[in-house]
Design a protein around this motif. Structure first.
Motif, mmCIF file in Angstrom:
data_model
loop_
_atom_site.group_PDB
_atom_site.id
_atom_site.type_symbol
_atom_site.label_atom_id
_atom_site.label_comp_id
_atom_site.label_asym_id
_atom_site.label_seq_id
_atom_site.Cartn_x
_atom_site.Cartn_y
_atom_site.Cartn_z
ATOM 1 N N ALA A 24 11.926 -51.656 31.854
ATOM 2 C CA ALA A 24 12.926 -51.262 32.843
ATOM 3 C C ALA A 24 12.520 -49.970 33.541
ATOM 4 O O ALA A 24 12.709 -49.822 34.757
ATOM 5 C CB ALA A 24 14.290 -51.101 32.173
ATOM 6 N N CYS A 25 11.968 -49.031 32.794
ATOM 7 C CA CYS A 25 11.488 -47.781 33.405
ATOM 8 C C CYS A 25 10.412 -48.076 34.441
ATOM 9 O O CYS A 25 10.429 -47.531 35.558
ATOM 10 C CB CYS A 25 10.936 -46.843 32.336
ATOM 11 N N LEU A 30 23.702 -49.168 37.844
ATOM 12 C CA LEU A 30 22.996 -49.392 36.584
ATOM 13 C C LEU A 30 23.831 -48.930 35.391
ATOM 14 O O LEU A 30 23.830 -49.563 34.332
ATOM 15 C CB LEU A 30 21.658 -48.657 36.603
ATOM 16 N N SER A 56 16.331 -48.173 33.262
ATOM 17 C CA SER A 56 16.357 -48.178 34.726
ATOM 18 C C SER A 56 17.076 -46.943 35.254
ATOM 19 O O SER A 56 16.624 -46.292 36.209
ATOM 20 C CB SER A 56 17.060 -49.442 35.225
ATOM 21 N N PHE A 70 11.917 -49.676 37.645
ATOM 22 C CA PHE A 70 12.687 -48.823 38.541
ATOM 23 C C PHE A 70 11.922 -47.604 39.030
ATOM 24 O O PHE A 70 12.377 -46.930 39.943
ATOM 25 C CB PHE A 70 14.017 -48.430 37.890
ATOM 26 N N SER A 126 9.592 -57.869 35.618
ATOM 27 C CA SER A 126 11.052 -57.963 35.609
ATOM 28 C C SER A 126 11.559 -59.079 34.704
ATOM 29 O O SER A 126 12.738 -59.082 34.335
ATOM 30 C CB SER A 126 11.572 -58.180 37.036
ATOM 31 N N ASN A 164 19.030 -51.414 31.146
ATOM 32 C CA ASN A 164 19.627 -50.682 32.260
ATOM 33 C C ASN A 164 19.645 -49.181 32.021
ATOM 34 O O ASN A 164 19.630 -48.400 32.978
ATOM 35 C CB ASN A 164 21.044 -51.207 32.526
#
Length: 768
Positions: free
Chosen positions: A31-32, A284, A177, A35, A137, A174
């Protein structure tokens, strides 16, 4: 012997909590990466399409679509029974996608068409970063499905965090993110160059591939421990089509609101750097809360707060006010609780783990639908940001529908609420035919009365919060009424393009003999022209003869009586055309075709077609690209006037950009950078860039004179940079132009920009 073997097998099984941690770290890492790449890719595209918020919105559609592709891939991959084979396939695709690293913007599709850049943007992002983004993703739903199988093999709910609920890993996703999004403008961009970001992201991608390989080995060893492949999860009951539709709507509404509130605040309230970060971060955060095992905000509290703040937002949405912080707070709070409500209702409907990837596929599809509506459909269909109030009304219909019988008082409250909401436009219509009231009550007072009336209607809407349809009907009446009252008497013209909303208004200024047409782009004034014959060709605001820009125009006339060649980046209302003599040649470099059309229409502005002596050329497209086609050494004066708008095109202020401007100048030519900006301190990076190029530079801050007629001039900050020392002679002779002290601020380059540092400096200067 059997007992010993069972003990040995048990000791070889990793603890369920350790299993959850391993999967959570992998999901968090992916996720990091996902984003961080979004703002980085948008920054890579900046030199082609500028910094318009619409570029970010359209890019978000690409990211949401790529996310949908990734989720579809994860869903289809679950049809492979062997988890080991799934891991091998995913690892193989990750390695293939690595061929696109380090990330770059492909030139395969050439330059965009300024009149329709959306398709080019989406296609270019697809061929540039689509493969690694889509495969990466897919991690969130894929690893959750794997985790569900591994924990099912271990016995499920034996105390493991989320042992029977793999959806809690989505909160970890999330959260990653959310933290990556906040880290990019505050830490990554100021500290790491763009090439460093690309290299660092590639390294992070490589580490993630190793992590996936490690998880695959972990799952295989667990298989050996129990002498069996982790069980295929029972799919559970099918998701009904009605339920699928509801899940898609619950995902689409927050996605649309996220883009809508960003466009609304930047267009109608106040421009601000990094504004897009706040709604996306809140978006998020709602996922993090909604998919927790025990949400910190329970759904019943969310529903109550959402009803109240949504009603307050509907009452205020249409009105501009100087209390912009308050309006920001109301709109963002309404967005947050509306998104949280939708995501919590969605989380309540999550199916059994066997349907997990299908659930996320529906969620992603809803996100794409919301993004497409805002970024692609709305700019074509609507002439202003109508999509935001429309979805505000629609989200009320997503509140739970109560099955109990309708009560009489609810019907009465709904009728009264609608009538009160509609009384505002009716009252203003009657005022038109009451000259005495019209003469004694200012328009501002009438608007305040209308706001108070809508506030009363908001109370009735809140009373109906348990009746979704009635609640939405009253909210809809409030929104329609507010926009009718606030918009009906302000703007002569409102138009919208990919690059934003442009408005033309007419105001009366006695010192300019009556009506004056003003051009607004979002919340930024881009030009004004008096309509009286006496002052019609008088350059105003930043372009008045008294300002640094006007001074440069007059100096060009004096130095080149036989004709000057002038270039202007940023057309606005075309006020600089008022300086054009018959013998001069003038070119505007403008990215938005709508701006060129409005500034050339004599109904609105006549600086170009009326005041200028001779033809004025406009070159459409991003200035960095189009100016590369100009002949070197051909300009006497270049004015770069693109830094005071809602979005700062930083690529026009880098060392490479300024070197390009200097390349176009004649030996005695100068470039004037208009640096007036209410949000960012951009003078020091510009000065540092000039110093890096060893080009002479002078600075001026012009203060608007107290006695000046309104709109006849404006306070202006500018930096003039010369091709040579001789070019600077007229400016050095003017004491208003001064040399700045050497700065330690790092110059911006195409590889490094620090907007956050500029924001901090501006805040510090404002506090002094």
């Amino acid at each position: 012997m059997t007992d010993v073997t069972e003990v040995q097998v048990a000791t070889r099984r990793p603890a369920p909590q350790a299993t959850a941690i391993l999967f959570a770290i992998a999901v968090f890492t992916s996720a990091c990466l996902v984003f961080v790449v979004q703002p980085m890719a948008t920054k890579l595209i900046l030199p082609t399409l500028g910094g318009s918020p619409s570029v970010w919105n359209a890019a978000m559609v690409f990211f949401q679509t790529a996310l949908l592709v990734g989720y579809l891939y994860a869903h289809l991959l679950q049809r492979i029974g062997s988890m080991r084979l799934q891991a091998a396939v995913h690892l193989g695709l990750l390695l293939i996608a690595a061929l696109f690293l380090p990330l770059r913007i492909s030139g395969l599709l050439g330059d965009p068409d300024p009149s329709a850049p959306t398709v080019w943007l989406l296609a270019t992002l697809a061929v540039s970063i689509g493969a690694p983004f889509a495969v990466l993703s897919a991690t969130a739903p894929l690893l959750q499905a794997w985790y569900a199988r591994v924990t099912a093999m271990a016995g499920g709910g034996d105390g493991a965090p989320g042992g029977n609920n793999p959806y809690v890993l989505y909160a970890a996703s999330n959260l990653g993110s959310f933290l990556a999004l906040l880290a990019y403008p505050a830490l990554i961009e100021p500290l790491v160059s763009l090439s460093g970001q690309r290299g660092g992201w590639s390294l992070g991608y490589g580490l993630f591939v190793v992590m996936i390989a490690g998880l695959g080995v972990f799952a295989w060893r667990r298989r050996e421990a129990v002498a069996a492949e982790p069980a295929r999860l029972e799919p559970g009951p099918r998701i009904a089509w009605r339920e699928k539709g509801l899940l898609i709507l619950l995902a689409a509404a927050p996605s649309s609101l996220m883009l809508g509130v960003t466009a609304h605040l930047s267009t109608d309230v106040a421009s601000a750097p990094f504004l897009w970060v706040i709604p996306l971060a809140l978006y998020l955060l709602t996922f993090v809360i909604a998919f927790q095992a025990r949400p910190v905000i329970p759904i019943y509290l969310t529903l109550a707060i959402q009803a109240g703040v949504l009603a307050a937002c509907a009452a205020l949405a249409a009105f501009r006010t100087t209390e912009w912080l308050f309006v920001f707070g109301v709109n963002l709070t309404a967005f947050f609780f509306s998104a949280l409500m939708c995501h919590q209702l969605m989380a309540e409907r999550r199916p059994a783990p066997g349907r997990l990837t299908e659930f996320y596929l529906l969620l992603s599809l809803g996100g794409v639908i919301g993004g497409v509506f805002n970024a692609l459909i709305a700019p074509v269909v609507f002439n202003m940001v109508w999509e935001y109030p429309l979805v505000l009304v629609a989200v009320g219909l997503l509140r739970p529908w109560r099955g109990r019988e309708m009560r009489t008082w609810e019907i009465i409250a709904c009728v009264i609420g609608v009538l009160i909401a509609l009384s505002g436009p009716l009252g203003l219509a009657l005022v038109r035919y009451a000259p005495d009231i019209r003469a004694n009550v200012p328009d501002a007072e009438l608007v305040r009365i209308a706001q108070a009336v809508l506030g009363i209607a908001a109370l009735f809407a809140f009373l109906l919060r348990d009746r979704a349809v009635m609640f939405s009907v009253v909210i809809g009446a409030m929104v329609w009424s507010g926009y009718h009252v606030a918009r009906g008497y302000d703007w002569t013209l409102t138009e919208r393009s990919f690059f934003g909303v442009m408005r033309v208004a007419s105001t009366t200024i006695e010192g300019l003999d009556g009506p004056v047409h003003v051009l607004m782009h979002g919340t930024t004034l881009h030009g004004a022209q008096a309509q009286s014959e006496r002052y019609r060709c008088l350059p105003t605001l930043y372009y008045a003869t008294t300002t640094p820009i006007g001074q440069a125009g007059m100096i060009a006339h004096e130095r080149h009586p036989d004709g000057a060649v002038i270039g202007v980046v940023g057309q606005g209302a075309g006020a600089m055309a008022a300086y054009k003599r018959t013998q001069d040649r003038m070119s505007f470099f403008e990215i938005d075709p709508m701006v060129d059309r409005l500034s050339r229409d004599p109904r609105w502005f006549s600086f170009i077609n009326g005041c200028a002596q001779g033809a004025v050329r406009t070159v459409l497209g991003d200035a960095r690209l189009t100016m590369e086609q100009e002949a070197p050494g051909s300009y006497d004066l270049l004015i770069i006037d693109a830094f005071s708008s809602d979005a700062v095109p930083t690529h026009l202020l880098t060392v490479e950009a300024i070197a390009g401007y200097l390349r176009l100048l004649k030996p005695d030519g100068v470039v004037v950078l208009h640096l007036s900006n209410r949000n960012l301190e951009i003078t020091l990076p510009a000065e540092a860039a000039a110093a890096a190029l060893k080009a002479p530079a002078l600075h001026q801050i012009y203060r608007e004179r107290p006695e000046a007629v309104q709109m006849s001039e404006s306070s202006t900050e500018a930096l003039v940079i010369g091709k040579s020392e001789a070019a600077m002679a007229p400016y050095r002779a003017d004491p208003r132009w001064r040399r700045l002290e050497a700065t330690e601020v790092r110059p911006w380059t195409d590889d490094y920009v620090n907007l956050f540092g500029s924001l901090v400096r501006q805040i510090q200067y404002s506090a002094q």
